[in-house]
Design an enzyme around this catalytic site. Structure first.
Site, short mmCIF file in Angstrom:
data_model
loop_
_atom_site.label_atom_id
_atom_site.label_comp_id
_atom_site.label_asym_id
_atom_site.label_seq_id
_atom_site.Cartn_x
_atom_site.Cartn_y
_atom_site.Cartn_z
N ASP A 203 0.85 -1.17 0.00
CA ASP A 203 0.00 0.00 0.00
C ASP A 203 0.90 1.24 0.00
O ASP A 203 2.06 1.17 0.41
CB ASP A 203 -0.89 -0.01 1.25
CG ASP A 203 -1.95 1.08 1.22
OD1 ASP A 203 -2.28 1.53 0.11
OD2 ASP A 203 -2.43 1.46 2.29
N THR B 2 -0.03 4.67 1.28
CA THR B 2 -0.16 5.44 2.51
C THR B 2 0.16 4.56 3.72
O THR B 2 -0.43 3.50 3.90
CB THR B 2 -1.58 6.00 2.65
OG1 THR B 2 -1.89 6.74 1.47
CG2 THR B 2 -1.68 6.92 3.86
N ASP C 154 -2.04 -1.25 6.21
CA ASP C 154 -2.35 -0.82 7.57
C ASP C 154 -3.82 -0.48 7.77
O ASP C 154 -4.28 -0.35 8.89
CB ASP C 154 -1.49 0.39 7.96
CG ASP C 154 -1.79 1.61 7.09
OD1 ASP C 154 -2.44 1.44 6.03
OD2 ASP C 154 -1.38 2.72 7.46
#
Length: 806
Positions: free
Chosen positions: A303, A305, A537
Site C-alpha cells: 500500500d 499510505t 495498515d
C-alpha cells in the site's frame, strides 16, 4: 447480576460492577495466542520419539558396563536442553511483542471511554466501535451511525453488513465504516471467534513445506530403519559369534547413527532464533511458518499510505473555487474534522489546520468507505457537505478536476470539498455535486522506502504498489522511489481473471483500487504461480492480507489488519521487511544445508547396517564367517562430532541469503542419497579389506575398525565441504577446524586409547586413505552431475545466484 440497559447505555458499567462480574468468572479469559506454556515446552522437548529411541539404546549400552560407549546419551540432554532454552527465549519474545501488538477495545467505564486489554472485558461492558476496529467479544448493538461490519473472516461473505440497534455482532468481525457501540453478551470461550479458534487449533492452518518435508523424510527413514535394525540385531546377536556385551554394543553402534537426532532440533532452533532476531527489530511473527513463507515470496504488494509514505500529513494548500467562500469553507472543514469520531490521517491534518469548530448540529452522516471514496455530513441550514476523491465526484473534463489531476501528479494527496443538493444519507447521494475547494495535503515519503525497494529489486522480488488513492498521485510517489511504469486506474481493470493477471503481472502501480479488487489482484498473481506478500495498515487491506500467502500489517494500522496478518511490523517500518525476508532465507537455506548432513549420515548408517546384516544372513547360506559391526558406539559418536554436530549447529545459525525455492525434499535427497551410498559402500569395502576374521586379536579388531572409520570420516568431511558451498572465510575455517579436530583424535595418545583408535598399521591406514580419496571423487562427481541434470548453478566461492536456479 441485573443490568439495566437503558440506564447504563451512555456510561457503561461501574468499577464495582466490573469487579463483581470478574469475581463471578464473567470476563474475557481467552488464552493468548502467542505461544505454549513453559510446561508444554519442557514436555514437548523431553518426551520425543527420538529421545525415547536414544534412551532405550543408552540403557542397553549401560547394561553392558561400558559407560564410555554411552556418550551418545549426552545427545538427549543436549537436544532437550537447547530446544527448551531456545523455545522459552522465543516464547518470551513473542509474549512481550503480542502484548504490545494486541488490539485494545475502547470500553466505557463510569462514563469514561478508555482502552483496555481484550482479556479485561467483562460481560455487559459497553464497547465503542470505529472504522478498522476488531470486535473482540460477541454482543448486541446499542448505538449505530451508518455502522458497517465485515464478517468475511467468519462467514466468507465479502460484502459488509449494515448494523442497526439490537442487531447481533460477532467477535472476529471488524468495522469497515461508520461508528457505534455494543454491549458484550458473550465473553471468553463462549464467544463465537473463541469457539472457532478452539476448533481450528485441532488442525494445522498454515502450510510449511519445510516442516512437511522433514516429516516425509523422517517417515521414510523410519521405514528404512525397521528392516535394517532387524538385520543388524540378528547379525550381532545370532550370526557374528560375539559374546553378548560386544554384540549389544555393535547393535547400538549401528542403530544410533540411523536416528537423525539433530535434524528436528536444528529446525526448531533455527525457527526460534529467527523469532528472537525479528523480535529485536519489533517484528511480531504470529505464525512461525510465516518466516518460511516470506522467504519464498517473489511479489510484494505494498500500500502507498502508511507503507511507502509516513502516516502523518499536513495541509499544503486550500484552493477555493470562489475566493468569497473562504471563510465559510474553513468553518465547514473545521466542523467536518471536529465531528468525525474516528478521523483518519487526512481528516487529522485538516483538523490541525482548521481548529475553530463552529459547533453546528449534524442532521445526517455518511462515513467514509473505500468503496465509495467519500464521506459527508449534513448540517441542516448550513448545507450538505462532501469530502472525497475528486476523480470520483467530478466530471474529469472540468477545470477543477484537471487542477486536482495536476496536483496529484506531483505526488500530493488531493481531496475535494463539495456541497450537495441532497442529505448525505439519501438513497441517491451524493446527488448534484458542486465543487467548492481542493484540499491539498502533503505526505512525506519514508526515508528508507527507496533503499527497501532497491533491496527487493536486487533479490528479484517484484513490488506492486496498490493504493486506493488517485492513480496519478500514486504513480508520482512510486516514480520518486524509482518504480517505473505507467500507473493504472483500477476502475479500468478487466474483470476476467486471466486478463487481470496479465495486467497486474506486467504493471507496477495501481490507484483507486477497491478492497475487493485488492483481493482479486492477489488471487490473479497467485494464479500465475507467484508467492505473494501483501502489506497494509488500513481496514481496506484486511481481505487482501488474509488471502495473500503472507500478510504483513503495520503495528499502527487497524486492529482488523493486525488480526489477519501473519507478521506485524510493530515499529511501522517498511524497511524492516528485508530483514524478515533475509531471516526467512537464512532459516530455510540453513535447514536445507544441515538436512543434507543428517540425512547423509542416516543413509550411510542404514546401508552399512544392511550390508553387515546381509553378510550375517548370507553366511548361514554360503557357510562363511559373518562380519560383526565395525564400530563401537563411541566411534559413531566421534564420527558425528566434526562432520555433523558442531558444523550443523554453526551452519543452522549462519548468514544465508539464498532465495528460497520449492522442492525441499527432492533437492535434499539428490545430495544425501548418493553421498550416503558412497560413504556406506566405501566404509564397508574398507572394513572388508581390513577385517582379519573371528580369530583376530583385539589389536587387529581395533585396527580394522579404525581403518573403516578413517574412510568414513574422510568422505563425511568432504560431504560437509560440499554442503558448505559457496565458500567464504568462516566456512573454510569451519572445515579446516573439523579436519584438525580429527587429526588430534587420531594422533594424541590419550584420545587414541580413550576412543580405541589404532592407525599404526601403515598398510591398512593407506588403504583407508586411498578408498576415502576415491569416495571423495565420487561425491564430487555426484554433486556436479546432479547440478547438470537439474539445471542448477554451482559455485565454489561467493554468493549463490538468486535468479535462474531451480
Amino acid at each position: 447480576m441485573s443490568i439495566e440497559a437503558d440506564a447504563q447505555r451512555d456510561i457503561g458499567l461501574t468499577e464495582a460492577q466490573v469487579a463483581q462480574l470478574r469475581s463471578e468468572g464473567k470476563s474475557n479469559d481467552v488464552p493468548a495466542r502467542a505461544s505454549r506454556s513453559v510446561k508444554d515446552i519442557v514436555r514437548g522437548n523431553v518426551f520425543t520419539r527420538i529421545n525415547a529411541i536414544l534412551g532405550v539404546l543408552l540403557i542397553i549400552v549401560l547394561s553392558t558396563g561400558s559407560i564410555v560407549d554411552g556418550m551418545f546419551g549426552l545427545l538427549i540432554v543436549a537436544n532437550s536442553g537447547i530446544g527448551i532454552i531456545q523455545e522459552i527465549r522465543a516464547k518470551k519474545t513473542l509474549d512481550e511483542l503480542a502484548i504490545v501488538g494486541q488490539s485494545k477495545p475502547v470500553v466505557r467505564r463510569d462514563g469514561v471511554a478508555r482502552e483496555i486489554a481484550p482479556n479485561e472485558v467483562v460481560l455487559g461492558d459497553v464497547i465503542e466501535l470505529g472504522p478498522g476496529d476488531q470486535i473482540v467479544v460477541d454482543g448486541i448493538v446499542i448505538e449505530a451511525s451508518s455502522l458497517e461490519v465485515d464478517e468475511s473472516l467468519l462467514t466468507g461473505e465479502a460484502d459488509a453488513v449494515n448494523k442497526v440497534e439490537a442487531d447481533q455482532i460477532l467477535s472476529g468481525s471488524f468495522v469497515v465504516a461508520g461508528s457505534g457501540a455494543y454491549r458484550a453478551s458473550k465473553v471468553g470461550r463462549d464467544a463465537y471467534a473463541a469457539q472457532l479458534a478452539e476448533e481450528a487449533s485441532k488442525f494445522t492452518l498454515v502450510h510449511s513445506e519445510l516442516r512437511s518435508g522433514i516429516d516425509k523424510i523422517l517417515k521414510f527413514i523410519t521405514y528404512l530403519m525397521i528392516p535394517a535394525g532387524a538385520l543388524i540385531i540378528y547379525n550381532q546377536l545370532f550370526s557374528s559369534g560375539q559374546s553378548l556385551g560386544p554384540a549389544l554394543n555393535g547393535m547400538v553402534a549401528a542403530l544410533v547413527p540411523m536416528v537423525p537426532e539433530g535434524l528436528v532440533l536444528m529446525t526448531s532452533i533455527a525457527f526460534a532464533v529467527g523469532v528472537i532476531r525479528l523480535g529485536q527489530r519489533k517484528c511480531l511473527v504470529q505464525e512461525l511458518p510465516a518466516i518460511e513463507g516470506l522467504a519464498r515470496v517473489d511479489v510484494v504488494c505494498a500500500d502507498k499510505t502508511g507503507t511507502l509514505t509516513e502516516n502523518g500529513m499536513r495541509l499544503a494548500e486550500l484552493r477555493v473555487v470562489d475566493e468569497g467562500d473562504t471563510s465559510t469553507l474553513t468553518s465547514v472543514l473545521a466542523a467536518l474534522a471536529a465531528d468525525d469520531p474516528r478521523p483518519n490521517a487526512s481528516v487529522l491534518a485538516i483538523g490541525e489546520a482548521f481548529e475553530d469548530d463552529p459547533g453546528w448540529t449534524e442532521s445526517a452522516v455518511a462515513p467514509f468507505s473505500s468503496a465509495k471514496k467519500w464521506s459527508g455530513l449534513s448540517y441542516g441550514e448550513h448545507g450538505n457537505w462532501l469530502l472525497g476523491a475528486p476523480d470520483v465526484l467530478l466530471d474529469p473534463d472540468t477545470d477543477i478536476a484537471r487542477q486536482a489531476e495536476d496536483a496529484g501528479s506531483a505526488g500530493l494527496r488531493v481531496l475535494l470539498l463539495a456541497s450537495s443538493n441532497l442529505p448525505v444519507d439519501h438513497d441517491t447521494a451524493p446527488g448534484v455535486v458542486t465543487p467548492r475547494a481542493l484540499v491539498i495535503l502533503e505526505q512525506k515519503v519514508r526515508s528508507d522506502a527507496r533503499e527497501t525497494l532497491e533491496y527487493f529489486a536486487s533479490q528479484s522480488v517484484a513490488v506492486k504498489v496498490i493504493s486506493g488513492d488517485n492513480a496519478v498521485s500514486v504513480g508520482a510517489v512510486a516514480g520518486s522511489l524509482g518504480l517505473d511504469g505507467h500507473p493504472i486506474d483500477a476502475r479500468d481493470l478487466p474483470e476476467e481473471i486471466e486478463e487481470l493477471a496479465d495486467t497486474v503481472e506486467n504493471s507496477t502501480t495501481f490507484g483507486r483500487v477497491r478492497p475487493d479488487q485488492k483481493r482479486r489482484m492477489v488471487a490473479a498473481l497467485q494464479s500465475r504461480g507467484h508467492t505473494v506478500a501483501m502489506t497494509g495498515d488500513g481496514v481496506n487491506d484486511a481481505l487482501a492480507l488474509k488471502d495473500a500467502d503472507i500478510g504483513v500489517a503495520m503495528g499502527s494500522g487497524s486492529a482488523a489488519t493486525r488480526a489477519v496478518a501473519q507478521i506485524v511490523l510493530l515499529d511501522n517500518k517498511f524497511a524492516t521487511l528485508p530483514y524478515v525476508v533475509g531471516e526467512g532465507r537464512r532459516v530455510i537455506g540453513n535447514i536445507e544445508r544441515v538436512s543434507n548432513l543428517f540425512l547423509t549420515k542416516t543413509v550411510y548408517s542404514v546401508l552399512l547396517a544392511f550390508l553387515i546384516g546381509l553378510s550375517g544372513v548370507l553366511s548361514q547360506v554360503f557357510d562363511f564367517e559373518p562380519l560383526p559391526y565395525p564400530f563401537l558406539p563411541r566411534h559413531v559418536t566421534i564420527a558425528a562430532w566434526f562432520t555433523i554436530g558442531i558444523p550443523a549447529f554453526v551452519l543452522s545459525l549462519a548468514p544465508n541469503n539464498e532465495r528460497a525455492r520449492t522442492g525441499f525434499v527432492p533437492r535434499v535427497m539428490r545430495l544425501a542419497v548418493p553421498s550416503g551410498v558412497i560413504v556406506g559402500v566405501a566404509t564397508f569395502v574398507s572394513y572388508l579389506l581390513a577385517y582379519q576374521g573371528p580369530s583376530a586379536t583385539e589389536q587387529q579388531v581395533t585396527q580394522a575398525s579404525t581403518t573403516a572409520l578413517i574412510t568414513l570420516i574422510m568422505i563425511a568431511v568432504w560431504v560437509l565441504a560440499v554442503v558448505a558451498r559457496p565458500y567464504v572465510w568462516w566456512k573454510i575455517l569451519l572445515i579446516a577446524g573439523s579436519v584438525v579436530g580429527y587429526l588430534a583424535l587420531f594422533t594424541i595418545p590419550f584420545c587414541r586409547t580413550f576412543f580405541k583408535l589404532d592407525p599404526s598399521n601403515i598398510a591398512l591406514t593407506t588403504s583407508a586413505v586411498v578408498i576415502g580419496a576415491i569416495g571423495i571423487v565420487a561425491v564430487e562427481c555426484a554433486w556436479w552431475i546432479s547440478a547438470a541434470l537439474h539445471g542448477e548453478k554451482r559455485r565454489l566461492f561467493g554468493a549463490m545466484p538468486v535468479a535462474g536456479t531451480k
